[in-house]
Scaffold this motif. Sequence first.
Motif, short mmCIF file in Angstrom:
data_model
loop_
_atom_site.label_atom_id
_atom_site.label_comp_id
_atom_site.label_asym_id
_atom_site.label_seq_id
_atom_site.Cartn_x
_atom_site.Cartn_y
_atom_site.Cartn_z
N LYS A 28 105.92 87.08 0.23
CA LYS A 28 104.72 87.42 0.99
C LYS A 28 103.52 87.58 0.06
CE LYS A 28 106.73 89.64 5.03
NZ LYS A 28 106.69 90.81 5.90
N ALA A 29 103.72 88.25 -1.07
CA ALA A 29 102.61 88.47 -2.01
C ALA A 29 102.08 87.15 -2.56
CB ALA A 29 103.06 89.38 -3.15
N ILE A 30 102.96 86.24 -2.90
CA ILE A 30 102.54 84.94 -3.42
C ILE A 30 101.81 84.13 -2.35
CG2 ILE A 30 103.40 82.72 -4.29
CD1 ILE A 30 105.65 84.39 -5.69
N ALA A 31 102.34 84.15 -1.12
CA ALA A 31 101.70 83.42 -0.02
C ALA A 31 100.32 84.02 0.28
CB ALA A 31 102.58 83.44 1.22
N LEU A 32 100.20 85.34 0.28
CA LEU A 32 98.90 85.98 0.54
C LEU A 32 97.90 85.68 -0.56
CD1 LEU A 32 100.07 89.40 2.00
CD2 LEU A 32 98.65 87.71 3.17
N ALA A 33 98.35 85.68 -1.81
CA ALA A 33 97.46 85.35 -2.93
C ALA A 33 96.96 83.91 -2.81
CB ALA A 33 98.18 85.56 -4.26
N ASP A 34 97.86 82.99 -2.46
CA ASP A 34 97.46 81.60 -2.27
C ASP A 34 96.47 81.48 -1.11
OD1 ASP A 34 98.04 78.60 -2.85
OD2 ASP A 34 98.23 78.81 -0.68
N ALA A 36 94.41 83.71 0.01
CA ALA A 36 93.11 84.29 -0.36
C ALA A 36 92.29 83.32 -1.21
CB ALA A 36 93.32 85.60 -1.11
N ARG A 37 92.95 82.57 -2.08
CA ARG A 37 92.25 81.64 -2.98
C ARG A 37 91.93 80.30 -2.34
NH1 ARG A 37 96.57 82.00 -6.79
NH2 ARG A 37 96.75 84.20 -7.08
N ARG A 38 92.68 79.91 -1.34
CA ARG A 38 92.55 78.59 -0.73
C ARG A 38 91.37 78.54 0.23
NH1 ARG A 38 95.93 74.43 -0.71
NH2 ARG A 38 97.43 75.68 -1.84
N GLY A 45 94.88 76.33 10.83
CA GLY A 45 94.72 77.54 11.63
C GLY A 45 93.83 78.55 10.92
N PRO A 46 93.50 79.63 11.62
CA PRO A 46 92.61 80.63 11.03
C PRO A 46 93.30 81.44 9.93
CG PRO A 46 93.16 81.18 13.31
CD PRO A 46 93.82 79.88 13.00
N LYS A 47 92.59 81.60 8.82
CA LYS A 47 93.14 82.37 7.71
C LYS A 47 93.48 83.81 8.10
CE LYS A 47 91.53 81.86 3.53
NZ LYS A 47 90.69 81.67 2.33
N PRO A 48 92.64 84.50 8.91
CA PRO A 48 93.00 85.88 9.28
C PRO A 48 94.32 85.96 10.05
CG PRO A 48 90.68 85.50 9.71
CD PRO A 48 91.28 84.17 9.35
N LEU A 49 94.60 84.96 10.88
CA LEU A 49 95.85 84.97 11.63
C LEU A 49 97.04 84.78 10.69
CD1 LEU A 49 97.26 85.14 14.35
CD2 LEU A 49 96.91 82.69 14.61
N TRP A 50 96.91 83.89 9.71
CA TRP A 50 97.98 83.72 8.72
C TRP A 50 98.17 85.02 7.94
CZ3 TRP A 50 101.75 80.53 8.68
CH2 TRP A 50 101.62 79.25 9.18
N ALA A 51 97.07 85.66 7.54
CA ALA A 51 97.18 86.90 6.77
C ALA A 51 97.88 87.98 7.61
CB ALA A 51 95.79 87.37 6.34
N LEU A 52 97.53 88.08 8.87
CA LEU A 52 98.15 89.05 9.76
C LEU A 52 99.65 88.76 9.92
CD1 LEU A 52 97.38 91.45 11.63
CD2 LEU A 52 97.23 89.79 13.47
N PRO A 64 106.49 83.42 5.22
CA PRO A 64 105.98 82.76 4.01
C PRO A 64 106.37 81.29 3.93
CG PRO A 64 106.88 84.90 3.45
CD PRO A 64 107.23 84.64 4.88
N LEU A 65 107.60 80.97 4.33
CA LEU A 65 108.02 79.56 4.30
C LEU A 65 107.21 78.72 5.28
CD1 LEU A 65 111.90 79.91 3.98
CD2 LEU A 65 110.27 79.16 2.23
N ALA A 66 106.92 79.25 6.46
CA ALA A 66 106.09 78.53 7.43
C ALA A 66 104.70 78.28 6.86
CB ALA A 66 105.99 79.32 8.73
N TYR A 67 104.15 79.27 6.16
CA TYR A 67 102.83 79.08 5.54
C TYR A 67 102.91 77.98 4.48
CZ TYR A 67 98.83 79.65 2.53
OH TYR A 67 97.72 79.39 1.77
N TRP A 68 103.91 78.03 3.61
CA TRP A 68 104.00 77.06 2.52
C TRP A 68 104.22 75.64 3.03
CZ3 TRP A 68 102.19 77.90 -2.04
CH2 TRP A 68 102.14 79.20 -2.54
#
Length: 76
Positions: A28-34, A36-38, A45-52, A64-68
Amino acid sequence: MSAKKWADLSPRQQRLVMIGAIIEGLMKAIALADLARRPAAQVRGPKPLWALTLTLFNSLGTAPLAYWFYGRRKPN
Protein backbone atom coordinates in the motif's frame (compact mmCIF):
# COMPACT_ATOMS: atom_id res chain seq x y z
CA MET A 1 -17.71 -21.18 16.14
CA SER A 2 -16.28 -17.97 17.53
CA ALA A 3 -13.32 -16.12 16.09
CA LYS A 4 -9.92 -16.91 17.55
CA LYS A 5 -8.21 -14.33 19.70
CA TRP A 6 -4.59 -13.36 19.15
CA ALA A 7 -3.52 -15.31 22.24
CA ASP A 8 -5.25 -18.44 20.87
CA LEU A 9 -3.02 -18.49 17.79
CA SER A 10 0.19 -20.47 17.77
CA PRO A 11 3.45 -18.50 17.56
CA ARG A 12 3.79 -19.63 13.92
CA GLN A 13 0.29 -18.36 13.09
CA GLN A 14 1.02 -15.06 14.83
CA ARG A 15 4.22 -14.65 12.76
CA LEU A 16 2.35 -15.41 9.52
CA VAL A 17 -0.33 -12.83 10.34
CA MET A 18 2.36 -10.23 11.12
CA ILE A 19 4.30 -11.01 7.93
CA GLY A 20 1.10 -10.70 5.88
CA ALA A 21 0.27 -7.36 7.52
CA ILE A 22 3.76 -6.03 6.85
CA ILE A 23 3.66 -7.13 3.20
CA GLU A 24 0.25 -5.53 2.66
CA GLY A 25 1.38 -2.34 4.40
CA LEU A 26 4.47 -2.12 2.19
CA MET A 27 2.44 -2.76 -0.96
CA LYS A 28 0.00 0.00 0.00
CA ALA A 29 2.79 2.45 0.88
CA ILE A 30 4.59 1.86 -2.41
CA ALA A 31 1.36 2.18 -4.42
CA LEU A 32 0.41 5.41 -2.59
CA ALA A 33 3.88 6.88 -3.14
CA ASP A 34 3.67 6.07 -6.85
CA LEU A 35 0.16 7.53 -7.04
CA ALA A 36 1.31 10.76 -5.37
CA ARG A 37 4.19 11.20 -7.85
CA ARG A 38 2.32 10.15 -10.99
CA PRO A 39 0.54 12.85 -13.04
CA ALA A 40 -3.26 12.49 -13.15
CA ALA A 41 -3.09 11.88 -16.92
CA GLN A 42 -1.19 8.66 -16.24
CA VAL A 43 -3.81 7.28 -13.82
CA ARG A 44 -7.00 5.51 -14.89
CA GLY A 45 -9.76 7.11 -12.85
CA PRO A 46 -9.59 9.85 -10.24
CA LYS A 47 -6.47 9.88 -8.08
CA PRO A 48 -8.44 10.65 -4.87
CA LEU A 49 -10.58 7.55 -5.40
CA TRP A 50 -7.48 5.38 -5.84
CA ALA A 51 -5.94 6.93 -2.72
CA LEU A 52 -9.12 6.25 -0.74
CA THR A 53 -9.30 2.67 -2.00
CA LEU A 54 -5.65 1.98 -1.23
CA THR A 55 -5.91 3.55 2.22
CA LEU A 56 -9.22 2.29 3.57
CA PHE A 57 -9.71 -1.21 2.23
CA ASN A 58 -8.08 -4.16 3.92
CA SER A 59 -7.72 -6.07 0.71
CA LEU A 60 -5.16 -8.85 1.20
CA GLY A 61 -3.09 -7.07 -1.42
CA THR A 62 -5.76 -6.86 -4.12
CA ALA A 63 -6.15 -3.05 -4.03
CA PRO A 64 -2.43 -2.36 -4.58
CA LEU A 65 -2.27 -5.04 -7.29
CA ALA A 66 -5.32 -3.55 -9.02
CA TYR A 67 -3.62 -0.15 -8.99
CA TRP A 68 -0.36 -1.54 -10.38
CA PHE A 69 -1.97 -3.60 -13.16
CA TYR A 70 -5.04 -1.54 -14.00
CA GLY A 71 -4.84 1.93 -12.47
CA ARG A 72 -1.64 3.15 -14.09
CA ARG A 73 -1.31 4.21 -17.71
CA LYS A 74 1.94 3.74 -19.51
CA PRO A 75 3.74 7.01 -20.23
CA ASN A 76 3.56 8.02 -23.88
